[in-house]
Design a protein around this motif. Structure first.
Motif, PDB file in Angstrom:
ATOM      1  N   PHE B  74       0.829  -1.201   0.000  1.00 50.12           N
ATOM      2  CA  PHE B  74       0.000   0.000   0.000  1.00 50.12           C
ATOM      3  C   PHE B  74       0.868   1.257   0.000  1.00 50.12           C
ATOM      4  O   PHE B  74       0.660   2.168  -0.791  1.00 50.12           O
ATOM      5  CB  PHE B  74      -0.928  -0.001   1.205  1.00 50.12           C
ATOM      6  CG  PHE B  74      -1.770   1.236   1.279  1.00 50.12           C
ATOM      7  CD1 PHE B  74      -2.857   1.399   0.429  1.00 50.12           C
ATOM      8  CD2 PHE B  74      -1.462   2.244   2.167  1.00 50.12           C
ATOM      9  CE1 PHE B  74      -3.633   2.544   0.476  1.00 50.12           C
ATOM     10  CE2 PHE B  74      -2.229   3.402   2.218  1.00 50.12           C
ATOM     11  CZ  PHE B  74      -3.317   3.554   1.375  1.00 50.12           C
ATOM     12  N   LEU B  75       1.865   1.249   0.878  1.00 46.31           N
ATOM     13  CA  LEU B  75       2.768   2.396   0.970  1.00 46.31           C
ATOM     14  C   LEU B  75       3.445   2.646  -0.377  1.00 46.31           C
ATOM     15  O   LEU B  75       3.542   3.773  -0.854  1.00 46.31           O
ATOM     16  CB  LEU B  75       3.815   2.126   2.052  1.00 46.31           C
ATOM     17  CG  LEU B  75       4.847   3.228   2.237  1.00 46.31           C
ATOM     18  CD1 LEU B  75       4.221   4.408   2.939  1.00 46.31           C
ATOM     19  CD2 LEU B  75       6.040   2.712   3.023  1.00 46.31           C
ATOM     20  N   ILE B  76       3.903   1.554  -0.998  1.00 46.31           N
ATOM     21  CA  ILE B  76       4.612   1.683  -2.268  1.00 46.31           C
ATOM     22  C   ILE B  76       3.688   2.252  -3.337  1.00 46.31           C
ATOM     23  O   ILE B  76       4.030   3.200  -4.047  1.00 46.31           O
ATOM     24  CB  ILE B  76       5.174   0.310  -2.701  1.00 46.31           C
ATOM     25  CG1 ILE B  76       6.296  -0.103  -1.753  1.00 46.31           C
ATOM     26  CG2 ILE B  76       5.676   0.363  -4.135  1.00 46.31           C
ATOM     27  CD1 ILE B  76       6.838  -1.485  -1.997  1.00 46.31           C
ATOM     28  N   LEU B  77       2.474   1.710  -3.423  1.00 44.49           N
ATOM     29  CA  LEU B  77       1.532   2.178  -4.441  1.00 44.49           C
ATOM     30  C   LEU B  77       1.166   3.636  -4.201  1.00 44.49           C
ATOM     31  O   LEU B  77       1.076   4.428  -5.139  1.00 44.49           O
ATOM     32  CB  LEU B  77       0.264   1.309  -4.416  1.00 44.49           C
ATOM     33  CG  LEU B  77       0.435  -0.091  -4.983  1.00 44.49           C
ATOM     34  CD1 LEU B  77      -0.856  -0.883  -4.865  1.00 44.49           C
ATOM     35  CD2 LEU B  77       0.878  -0.012  -6.448  1.00 44.49           C
ATOM     36  N   PHE B  78       0.979   3.995  -2.934  1.00 41.92           N
ATOM     37  CA  PHE B  78       0.610   5.356  -2.585  1.00 41.92           C
ATOM     38  C   PHE B  78       1.697   6.322  -3.021  1.00 41.92           C
ATOM     39  O   PHE B  78       1.435   7.332  -3.673  1.00 41.92           O
ATOM     40  CB  PHE B  78       0.386   5.421  -1.073  1.00 41.92           C
ATOM     41  CG  PHE B  78      -0.131   6.748  -0.606  1.00 41.92           C
ATOM     42  CD1 PHE B  78      -1.434   7.131  -0.873  1.00 41.92           C
ATOM     43  CD2 PHE B  78       0.691   7.596   0.116  1.00 41.92           C
ATOM     44  CE1 PHE B  78      -1.914   8.347  -0.436  1.00 41.92           C
ATOM     45  CE2 PHE B  78       0.212   8.818   0.561  1.00 41.92           C
ATOM     46  CZ  PHE B  78      -1.086   9.195   0.280  1.00 41.92           C
ATOM     47  N   THR B  79       2.953   5.984  -2.681  1.00 40.73           N
ATOM     48  CA  THR B  79       4.081   6.820  -3.064  1.00 40.73           C
ATOM     49  C   THR B  79       4.144   6.969  -4.582  1.00 40.73           C
ATOM     50  O   THR B  79       4.322   8.075  -5.106  1.00 40.73           O
ATOM     51  CB  THR B  79       5.397   6.179  -2.577  1.00 40.73           C
ATOM     52  OG1 THR B  79       5.198   5.698  -1.259  1.00 40.73           O
ATOM     53  CG2 THR B  79       6.534   7.157  -2.612  1.00 40.73           C
ATOM     54  N   LEU B 113      11.524   5.600  -7.151  1.00 43.05           N
ATOM     55  CA  LEU B 113      11.173   5.500  -5.730  1.00 43.05           C
ATOM     56  C   LEU B 113      10.672   4.108  -5.377  1.00 43.05           C
ATOM     57  O   LEU B 113      11.007   3.550  -4.330  1.00 43.05           O
ATOM     58  CB  LEU B 113      10.081   6.519  -5.390  1.00 43.05           C
ATOM     59  CG  LEU B 113      10.552   7.940  -5.151  1.00 43.05           C
ATOM     60  CD1 LEU B 113       9.376   8.798  -4.752  1.00 43.05           C
ATOM     61  CD2 LEU B 113      11.616   7.954  -4.051  1.00 43.05           C
ATOM     62  N   VAL B 114       9.862   3.539  -6.286  1.00 44.51           N
ATOM     63  CA  VAL B 114       9.307   2.208  -6.025  1.00 44.51           C
ATOM     64  C   VAL B 114      10.440   1.200  -5.900  1.00 44.51           C
ATOM     65  O   VAL B 114      10.483   0.393  -4.961  1.00 44.51           O
ATOM     66  CB  VAL B 114       8.320   1.807  -7.138  1.00 44.51           C
ATOM     67  CG1 VAL B 114       8.006   0.324  -7.068  1.00 44.51           C
ATOM     68  CG2 VAL B 114       7.040   2.622  -7.020  1.00 44.51           C
ATOM     69  N   ILE B 115      11.390   1.266  -6.822  1.00 46.90           N
ATOM     70  CA  ILE B 115      12.517   0.324  -6.768  1.00 46.90           C
ATOM     71  C   ILE B 115      13.285   0.516  -5.468  1.00 46.90           C
ATOM     72  O   ILE B 115      13.639  -0.438  -4.771  1.00 46.90           O
ATOM     73  CB  ILE B 115      13.453   0.522  -7.976  1.00 46.90           C
ATOM     74  CG1 ILE B 115      12.709   0.166  -9.261  1.00 46.90           C
ATOM     75  CG2 ILE B 115      14.705  -0.348  -7.840  1.00 46.90           C
ATOM     76  CD1 ILE B 115      13.475   0.509 -10.507  1.00 46.90           C
TER      77      ILE B 115
END
Lengths: 305, 271
Positions: B74-79, B113-115
């Motif tokens: 969730f955090l990753i998708l949100f970012t 950022l995701v990576i």
């Protein structure tokens, strides 16, 4: 209510590196009215077996997302485990587990660890209030009083006392009262006398004999104290490494002493003495209780010139 | 008795499992710094390569590793979403609606950022997958030793940590047992409104609290009976030694950090 288990198996933490087989194809019938014993080592599966009996561990087929295992080619289809307790079919998804737990009382090892309420009365009434909602106050009081007196505690003296202020033996009695208060038909006790002194042990076993019969038709005890099994049970089952080894009345069971020794189990002290005497040429006919043994010895002595 | 698989430790023996816990902790810290020093996809590629090596030599199944990422999905998708829609780049946006606009730079930056987040989470969970909580504590104590100079109670802290960890499986076993006992007495933990459910926990919490205090008391007495005096002149049962494995791990770390720094200096940001 009879207990009929067929091909019961259970694996803890299935599919993880911690997987451990606790029960392996156990088929066993316990009839109404028995004082049944279950013997086995730590980890032999005896506790896992009794937890099935009131649905604390559920059969896979009674769970929501169960899928029947498919037969592999060239192999017979896996046998479905089944378990019936009276009219309850525990393999079914529709079983009323609440009703089942009301009919099958379960006293865990060190039951005093379950005490929580402010007074002994409230603690004993807990089971009653959860199972029989809407019961009248007087009815509750009568049932609680009967249960507390049944376990040999003084109702007037303990009803308003905190359960944590009782002595060790009294705590255990209070905890047992909290289970039998709903008058279950089957009462299961896991090591009921563990950690008590010899007198306390005897008192607990006497209590179970009082409960057995009118109060609870069937009593099942799990134990590794062979003397306890020999003196009290009508039949006993031996578990070893998740498998059921045999089900016999104590006298026949302990006659197979060698087999028990090979499983790492013991036999009652009286049986050991009988074996020792037999090696010296004295054959006793003994019912394995201490009193019975003494009588047999005296009889044998009178018989000799 | 139920075997409790506590923490995330994955019990196999592997190269990564046997690296000194102190080095693993340092590795994690330095690796996180390296991830944040990396300004280009090349830098992240160096970090990712090291991570793949670690996963490959740890014998922890890949699905387990991926599951750790799921926890922060969730955090990753949100970012990612925030950055895609709000990053203002140059040139024309691919797409724009009221305050939302998607630029090329935004897409690249959020991928970056995701990576970054995935690498960070995965390596942290590799530490807990391959190190028992006890040796993690040992390692931490050893690393914190310099703080003793400023009178920081390192030993007491380490003891508290390891006792807490030790008690988790015991207490969870106990909870399970008390819960079963109350369920056998008709307790119902899964129905009713929230207030009712919280109230239903009382028959579990009180016995659990009492037994926790009793255990703490007994443990304290047992330790005193064995003349426990804090950290005065105590030796360790398991001594930590550096071995060739630690050298290999150290070289890998050095390579990652040097690689990232060199790429930062000579290639610069490529977004």
């Amino acid at each position: 209510m009879n207990i009929i288990a067929e091909h019961l198996s259970y694996v803890y933490n299935a599919g993880s590196p911690f997987a451990a087989r606790a029960l392996d194809d156990v088929t066993l019938t316990i009839e109404e009215g028995e004082f049944f014993g279950i013997i086995g080592h730590t980890g032999s599966g005896k506790s896992t077996f009794v937890k099935h009996l009131n649905g604390l561990i559920r059969l896979p087929s009674s769970l929501k997302h169960y899928r029947r295992p498919k037969a592999k080619k060239g192999r017979p289809a896996p046998v479905e485990p089944s378990l019936r307790v009276g009219e309850y079919d525990l393999a079914s998804r529709k079983t009323d587990f609440y009703g089942l737990r009301k009919s099958v009382g379960m006293v865990f090892q060190y039951p005093e660890a379950q005490l929580f309420a402010e007074t002994v009365f409230d603690d004993v009434a807990f089971g009653l209030k959860s199972f029989s909602r809407g019961m009248q106050e007087e009815e509750i009081e009568r049932a609680v009083r009967a249960a507390i007196e049944m376990v040999g505690l003084d109702y007037q003296a303990v009803r308003d006392v905190s359960p944590f202020d009782l002595s060790g033996g009294q705590k255990r009695r209070a905890a047992i009262a909290g289970v039998i208060v709903t008058r279950p038909e089957i009462l299961i006790l896991d090591e009921p006398a563990a950690g008590l002194d010899p007198l306390g042990k005897r008192e607990i076993m006497d209590l179970l004999h009082r409960i057995h019969g009118d109060w609870c038709k069937t009593v099942v005890i799990v134990s590794h104290d062979m003397d306890e099994i020999a003196e009290n049970c009508t039949r006993a089952a031996v578990f070893s490494e998740g498998r059921l080894v045999c089900v016999l009345p104590p006298k026949e069971l302990f006659a197979r002493a060698e087999e028990l020794f090979s499983l790492g189990l013991d036999v009652p002290l009286t049986q050991k003495l009988c074996i020792a005497l037999e090696k010296r040429g004295i054959k006793l006919d003994c019912n394995l209780t201490v009193d019975g043994f003494v009588r047999a010895v005296l009889a044998a002595r009178e018989g000799t010139p | 008795m139920k075997e409790v698989s506590f923490g995330q430790y994955y019990p196999v023996s592997s190269f990564v499992h046997r690296v000194d816990p102190r080095l693993k902790i340092i590795f994690l810290i330095a690796y996180i710094v390296a991830i944040f020093l990396a300004t280009s996809f090349y830098g992240l590629a160096v970090c990712a390569f090291a991570l793949i090596l670690i996963v490959a030599f740890s014998r922890v199944p890949v699905w387990k590793v991926l599951r750790a990422i799921r926890g922060v999905a969730f955090l990753i998708l949100f970012t990612a979403a925030i950055n895609i829609f709000f990053y203002r780049g140059e040139g024309d946006p691919y797409f724009s609606w009221t305050v939302f606009a998607v630029y090329k730079e935004g897409v690249l930056f959020s991928a970056f950022l995701v990576i970054r987040l995935i690498l960070l989470v995965t390596l942290s969970s590799m530490l807990t997958y391959t190190t028992t909580p006890v040796s993690l504590c040992d390692g931490l104590e050893s690393l914190l030793t310099p703080l003793k100079w400023i009178r920081f109670p390192v030993h007491a802290l380490a003891l508290i940590m390891s006792l807490a960890l030790r008690m988790i499986p015991i207490l969870s076993d106990e909870t399970e047992r008390i819960k079963s006992a109350q369920m056998a007495r008709g307790a119902d933990f899964s129905s009713g409104n929230p207030v009712r459910r919280v109230r239903a926990m009382i028959p579990i919490l009180i016995p659990l609290l009492i037994s926790a205090f009793r255990r703490a008391d007994e443990l304290g007495e047992a330790m005193e009976a064995r003349c426990y005096m804090g950290d005065k002149k105590r030796t360790k049962y398991k001594k930590l030694h550096f071995t060739w494995r630690d050298l290999v791990a150290f070289l890998l770390l050095a390579a990652v950090v040097t690689g990232v720094v060199l790429l930062r200096v000579y290639v610069g940001g490529v977004i």
